[in-house]
Design a protein around this motif. Sequence first.
Motif, PDB file in Angstrom:
ATOM      1  N   ASN A  87       0.821  -1.211   0.000  1.00 18.45           N
ATOM      2  CA  ASN A  87       0.000   0.000   0.000  1.00 18.45           C
ATOM      3  C   ASN A  87       0.854   1.260   0.000  1.00 18.45           C
ATOM      4  O   ASN A  87       0.566   2.224  -0.714  1.00 18.45           O
ATOM      5  CB  ASN A  87      -0.946   0.011   1.208  1.00 18.45           C
ATOM      6  N   LEU A  88       1.914   1.257   0.788  1.00 15.59           N
ATOM      7  CA  LEU A  88       2.825   2.412   0.788  1.00 15.59           C
ATOM      8  C   LEU A  88       3.511   2.532  -0.571  1.00 15.59           C
ATOM      9  O   LEU A  88       3.659   3.626  -1.120  1.00 15.59           O
ATOM     10  CB  LEU A  88       3.886   2.260   1.887  1.00 15.59           C
ATOM     11  N   THR A  89       3.899   1.374  -1.114  1.00 12.88           N
ATOM     12  CA  THR A  89       4.591   1.369  -2.402  1.00 12.88           C
ATOM     13  C   THR A  89       3.723   1.970  -3.498  1.00 12.88           C
ATOM     14  O   THR A  89       4.193   2.721  -4.351  1.00 12.88           O
ATOM     15  CB  THR A  89       4.979  -0.073  -2.780  1.00 12.88           C
ATOM     16  N   ARG A  90       2.431   1.623  -3.457  1.00 17.47           N
ATOM     17  CA  ARG A  90       1.504   2.122  -4.466  1.00 17.47           C
ATOM     18  C   ARG A  90       1.505   3.659  -4.489  1.00 17.47           C
ATOM     19  O   ARG A  90       1.558   4.285  -5.540  1.00 17.47           O
ATOM     20  CB  ARG A  90       0.110   1.591  -4.143  1.00 17.47           C
ATOM     21  N   PHE A  91       1.468   4.264  -3.299  1.00 16.16           N
ATOM     22  CA  PHE A  91       1.490   5.728  -3.220  1.00 16.16           C
ATOM     23  C   PHE A  91       2.835   6.286  -3.691  1.00 16.16           C
ATOM     24  O   PHE A  91       2.890   7.326  -4.339  1.00 16.16           O
ATOM     25  CB  PHE A  91       1.230   6.191  -1.784  1.00 16.16           C
ATOM     26  N   ALA A  92       3.905   5.580  -3.322  1.00 19.32           N
ATOM     27  CA  ALA A  92       5.241   6.060  -3.695  1.00 19.32           C
ATOM     28  C   ALA A  92       5.410   6.023  -5.207  1.00 19.32           C
ATOM     29  O   ALA A  92       5.951   6.938  -5.808  1.00 19.32           O
ATOM     30  CB  ALA A  92       6.308   5.223  -3.010  1.00 19.32           C
ATOM     31  N   LYS A  93       4.891   4.947  -5.831  1.00 19.03           N
ATOM     32  CA  LYS A  93       4.987   4.841  -7.291  1.00 19.03           C
ATOM     33  C   LYS A  93       4.145   5.896  -7.971  1.00 19.03           C
ATOM     34  O   LYS A  93       4.429   6.307  -9.083  1.00 19.03           O
ATOM     35  CB  LYS A  93       4.503   3.458  -7.723  1.00 19.03           C
ATOM     36  N   ASP A  94       3.086   6.300  -7.283  1.00 12.35           N
ATOM     37  CA  ASP A  94       2.189   7.328  -7.771  1.00 12.35           C
ATOM     38  C   ASP A  94       2.835   8.710  -7.636  1.00 12.35           C
ATOM     39  O   ASP A  94       2.233   9.713  -7.964  1.00 12.35           O
ATOM     40  CB  ASP A  94       0.915   7.279  -6.920  1.00 12.35           C
ATOM     41  N   LYS A  95       4.044   8.742  -7.098  1.00 15.78           N
ATOM     42  CA  LYS A  95       4.810   9.973  -6.883  1.00 15.78           C
ATOM     43  C   LYS A  95       4.088  10.963  -5.983  1.00 15.78           C
ATOM     44  O   LYS A  95       4.064  12.167  -6.229  1.00 15.78           O
ATOM     45  CB  LYS A  95       5.148  10.645  -8.227  1.00 15.78           C
ATOM     46  N   ARG A  96       3.487  10.444  -4.929  1.00 13.25           N
ATOM     47  CA  ARG A  96       2.869  11.342  -3.952  1.00 13.25           C
ATOM     48  C   ARG A  96       3.974  12.001  -3.126  1.00 13.25           C
ATOM     49  O   ARG A  96       4.975  11.375  -2.803  1.00 13.25           O
ATOM     50  CB  ARG A  96       1.926  10.559  -3.054  1.00 13.25           C
ATOM     51  N   ASN A  97       3.776  13.274  -2.752  1.00  8.29           N
ATOM     52  CA  ASN A  97       4.850  14.004  -2.080  1.00  8.29           C
ATOM     53  C   ASN A  97       5.061  13.578  -0.637  1.00  8.29           C
ATOM     54  O   ASN A  97       6.177  13.499  -0.154  1.00  8.29           O
ATOM     55  CB  ASN A  97       4.552  15.507  -2.117  1.00  8.29           C
ATOM     56  N   LEU A  98       3.941  13.336   0.064  1.00  7.27           N
ATOM     57  CA  LEU A  98       4.059  12.935   1.465  1.00  7.27           C
ATOM     58  C   LEU A  98       3.168  11.723   1.698  1.00  7.27           C
ATOM     59  O   LEU A  98       1.990  11.735   1.346  1.00  7.27           O
ATOM     60  CB  LEU A  98       3.644  14.090   2.388  1.00  7.27           C
ATOM     61  N   ALA A 123       5.866   9.761   6.602  1.00 11.85           N
ATOM     62  CA  ALA A 123       5.638  10.122   7.996  1.00 11.85           C
ATOM     63  C   ALA A 123       4.950   8.959   8.692  1.00 11.85           C
ATOM     64  O   ALA A 123       4.092   8.305   8.108  1.00 11.85           O
ATOM     65  CB  ALA A 123       4.767  11.371   8.081  1.00 11.85           C
ATOM     66  N   ILE A 124       5.354   8.687   9.917  1.00 14.63           N
ATOM     67  CA  ILE A 124       4.736   7.606  10.690  1.00 14.63           C
ATOM     68  C   ILE A 124       4.208   8.186  11.989  1.00 14.63           C
ATOM     69  O   ILE A 124       4.803   9.094  12.570  1.00 14.63           O
ATOM     70  CB  ILE A 124       5.732   6.453  10.946  1.00 14.63           C
ATOM     71  N   VAL A 125       3.051   7.671  12.420  1.00 11.77           N
ATOM     72  CA  VAL A 125       2.437   8.128  13.655  1.00 11.77           C
ATOM     73  C   VAL A 125       2.664   7.084  14.740  1.00 11.77           C
ATOM     74  O   VAL A 125       2.547   5.888  14.482  1.00 11.77           O
ATOM     75  CB  VAL A 125       0.916   8.344  13.441  1.00 11.77           C
ATOM     76  N   ASP A 126       2.994   7.542  15.949  1.00  6.51           N
ATOM     77  CA  ASP A 126       3.042   6.664  17.125  1.00  6.51           C
ATOM     78  C   ASP A 126       4.263   5.760  17.210  1.00  6.51           C
ATOM     79  O   ASP A 126       4.224   4.755  17.920  1.00  6.51           O
ATOM     80  CB  ASP A 126       1.785   5.784  17.198  1.00  6.51           C
ATOM     81  N   SER A 127       5.304   6.058  16.481  1.00  7.55           N
ATOM     82  CA  SER A 127       6.520   5.284  16.637  1.00  7.55           C
ATOM     83  C   SER A 127       7.709   6.167  16.307  1.00  7.55           C
ATOM     84  O   SER A 127       7.638   6.981  15.385  1.00  7.55           O
ATOM     85  CB  SER A 127       6.513   4.073  15.705  1.00  7.55           C
ATOM     86  N   ASN A 128       8.796   6.019  17.059  1.00  2.88           N
ATOM     87  CA  ASN A 128       9.999   6.775  16.703  1.00  2.88           C
ATOM     88  C   ASN A 128      11.003   5.876  15.996  1.00  2.88           C
ATOM     89  O   ASN A 128      12.174   6.201  15.869  1.00  2.88           O
ATOM     90  CB  ASN A 128      10.615   7.441  17.928  1.00  2.88           C
ATOM     91  N   LEU A 129      10.523   4.699  15.546  1.00  2.00           N
ATOM     92  CA  LEU A 129      11.340   3.752  14.789  1.00  2.00           C
ATOM     93  C   LEU A 129      12.602   3.359  15.550  1.00  2.00           C
ATOM     94  O   LEU A 129      13.656   3.120  14.957  1.00  2.00           O
ATOM     95  CB  LEU A 129      11.714   4.335  13.421  1.00  2.00           C
ATOM     96  N   GLY A 130      12.486   3.313  16.855  1.00  2.00           N
ATOM     97  CA  GLY A 130      13.621   2.913  17.682  1.00  2.00           C
ATOM     98  C   GLY A 130      14.779   3.894  17.588  1.00  2.00           C
ATOM     99  O   GLY A 130      15.929   3.554  17.874  1.00  2.00           O
ATOM    100  N   ASN A 136      14.483  10.497   4.926  1.00  2.00           N
ATOM    101  CA  ASN A 136      13.282  11.001   4.252  1.00  2.00           C
ATOM    102  C   ASN A 136      12.007  10.659   5.025  1.00  2.00           C
ATOM    103  O   ASN A 136      10.923  10.565   4.465  1.00  2.00           O
ATOM    104  CB  ASN A 136      13.193  10.470   2.812  1.00  2.00           C
ATOM    105  N   VAL A 137      12.157  10.447   6.345  1.00  2.00           N
ATOM    106  CA  VAL A 137      11.012  10.080   7.175  1.00  2.00           C
ATOM    107  C   VAL A 137      10.923  11.014   8.370  1.00  2.00           C
ATOM    108  O   VAL A 137      11.938  11.413   8.934  1.00  2.00           O
ATOM    109  CB  VAL A 137      11.159   8.622   7.687  1.00  2.00           C
ATOM    110  N   VAL A 138       9.685  11.362   8.743  1.00  2.00           N
ATOM    111  CA  VAL A 138       9.495  12.075   9.998  1.00  2.00           C
ATOM    112  C   VAL A 138       8.615  11.193  10.896  1.00  2.00           C
ATOM    113  O   VAL A 138       7.646  10.607  10.440  1.00  2.00           O
ATOM    114  CB  VAL A 138       8.876  13.477   9.788  1.00  2.00           C
ATOM    115  N   ALA A 139       9.028  11.072  12.160  1.00  2.00           N
ATOM    116  CA  ALA A 139       8.284  10.230  13.103  1.00  2.00           C
ATOM    117  C   ALA A 139       7.489  11.122  14.039  1.00  2.00           C
ATOM    118  O   ALA A 139       8.038  12.010  14.686  1.00  2.00           O
ATOM    119  CB  ALA A 139       9.248   9.355  13.889  1.00  2.00           C
TER     120      ALA A 139
END
Lengths: 336, 355
Positions: A87-98, A123-130, A136-139
């Motif tokens: 699902n994330l890949t689909r948006f990324a391939k669609d060249k969505r900005n965020l 961007a991810i909600v509720d996790s600081n990814l350890g 290119n990510v904001v937590a």
Amino acid sequence: MQMKRWLGSLVAVSLVATLAVGCGGNKDKDKGTAKGDFSVGLVTDTGGLNDESFNQSANMGVQKAKNDLKVDVKAQESKKDEDYVPNLTRFAKDKRNLIWGIGFKFDKAIPEVAEKFKDSKFAIVDSNLGGKIPSNVVAVTFKDEEGSFLAGVAAGLTTKSNQVGFIGGMSSPTIKKFEAGFTAGVKQANPKATVKVVYAESFSDATKGRSLAKSLYDGGADVVYHAAGGVGKGLFDEVKSRQAGKYWAIGVDMDQSRLAPEHTLTSMVKRVDVATFEITKQAKEGTLKLGTEVNFGLKDDGVGLSKNSKISPEVMKQVEEFKQKIIKGEITVPSK
Amino acid sequence: MIGKLNRNSTLISSLISIVLGMLVGAIAMLLSGYDPIAAYGALFGSIFGSASDMGETLRTITPLIFAGLSVALAFRTGLFNIGVEGQLVIGGLAAAFVGLKLDLPPVLHAIVALVVGTLAGAIWALIPGLLKAIRGVHEVIVCIMMNWIALFLSNYMVGKVLSNNSDSTEKIHPSASIRVDFLTDLFDGARVHLGLILAILAAIFVYVLLFKTKLGYELRAVGLNPSASEYAGMSVKRNIIISMMISGGIAGLAGAVELLGTNEYLSINASLPGTGFDGIAVALLGANTPMGVVLSSMLFGGLFNGGNNMQYVAGVPFEVIRIVFATIILFVAANIVKQVGNRKSRKKKGENAGA
């Protein structure tokens, strides 16, 4: 006979396949890619868009961005944990900005996809990814314990029986934060009160939520707080069947008072919508800092009690005092 | 003529069931104001669309093949293994354990993890098998209980043993992964892994076992008629236990493959994954034959993965796919097509007799 059987399935499948390709020819594949100058994708976890909880709230934030900032928004629900990456890949391939991944369950999928699509922002909600946040990510995280502390203060001062209850979803660190904050709040406000803690080990079983709520109320508790997603609906069903003004429930994530208007003391509101809107706005304006964790607490109005509440004015005054103490750093709220 | 065809093969029956299922789905879409042609176009377009879509479809198909085989094999021995779900979870847990806690050289690490996962699933299925064979306890009841034990054991282990009080484990050591670069590149980054090949091998294994060996003959005989098999000198108890263990082993392998290939980590889950239950449907549509299972997995895997794209492109909720899925199963299970066929041919016979 055997041969015929599987041959049967074979023909069936290939026929459907042919049929499908036939249909596939005239479809409008570009439908999904029509967008303005800034586009946002949002992928929910398995809770879905109408979970009365953080997915829904997150979506409200980006929908607000759609109206106020004229960004293009598209949301997609995930049905299984395995769907996060595609699902994330689909948006990324669609060249969505965020591209948003809502919930800590994305903590493996976001880095994996972010690695492959360096040009997209995530961007991810509720996790600081350890702590290992890709460039290119904001937590986005919330101080759930601070909001829960205030809910605990309200519960501790409202209870007549000096017994309050807590219903958790899964006994995992994410939910323990709520429990720890709530318990600390109750103890600070009313040392005589005891907190009975139960876990449903589910985020969706409303029936279980109701039976847990029933046993808590029957056991003497008169205020019950939940941090259990869909399980919490059972809490409201149960409290509604009891005397108003005597038995209370405290909601979580969103203002849940509409589930039981007369019985909802307050809700611990987690402003995921504020966060998703704010971050989306920054991304559009180009001021978003990537590779970091953005933490929303009481100070930033990221968490807090809902405006719509039945807390008495005297109690509310004390809640306000505790709130100021936390903001000033005079009280440190435990998170586990 | 058509009546005869209907009666004699699942060919037409499966096909018509699938078409009917999709029609019901289309009606559901029309009723809720969606365009079924655009939706189905998006669905199937994605199955065959791009390399990565196709790869993700294959990835979805893989666990379904294992689960379907597992259910089908037990079914042949007259057992309803509804515990595939739990055996799968335990297989994944065991593989995660090996993948995280052991340090082994690349290929060997993955093999050990797969073998341990398979054994774990087999042992998990041994319990209902033993209880059924020795005490006559119905396997469905035990299996359902075992599913929950598996889920919560896995959740406990993730939180307390495999991670430091977290919601999910770290990723497994790369040496235990069964993702391979050439498949990933071939499918443009999709998570296709060696599990697909293992699934095909498993299907061949089940076929050979069931139809080309003495053991397989016994398993099927026990399924058809336990009393007659006992009378013929076969041990029903032994066959029940063996069948459950092989079935559980395949399910455990499915869990291991999903963990080592698709997810590469284990997380705390509020509910069972559902793959095992889908396996029941897969086995049913596949008429409990290995080849049938592979084909029906392709259909359902395609529907599931395509369903996500349908939601993305045409805005149709994924639940529509569940409706299609359920109606296909309903039509197959109720044998509606055959019923209608039979009645027609009987009528004809009646007319002939009268004339």
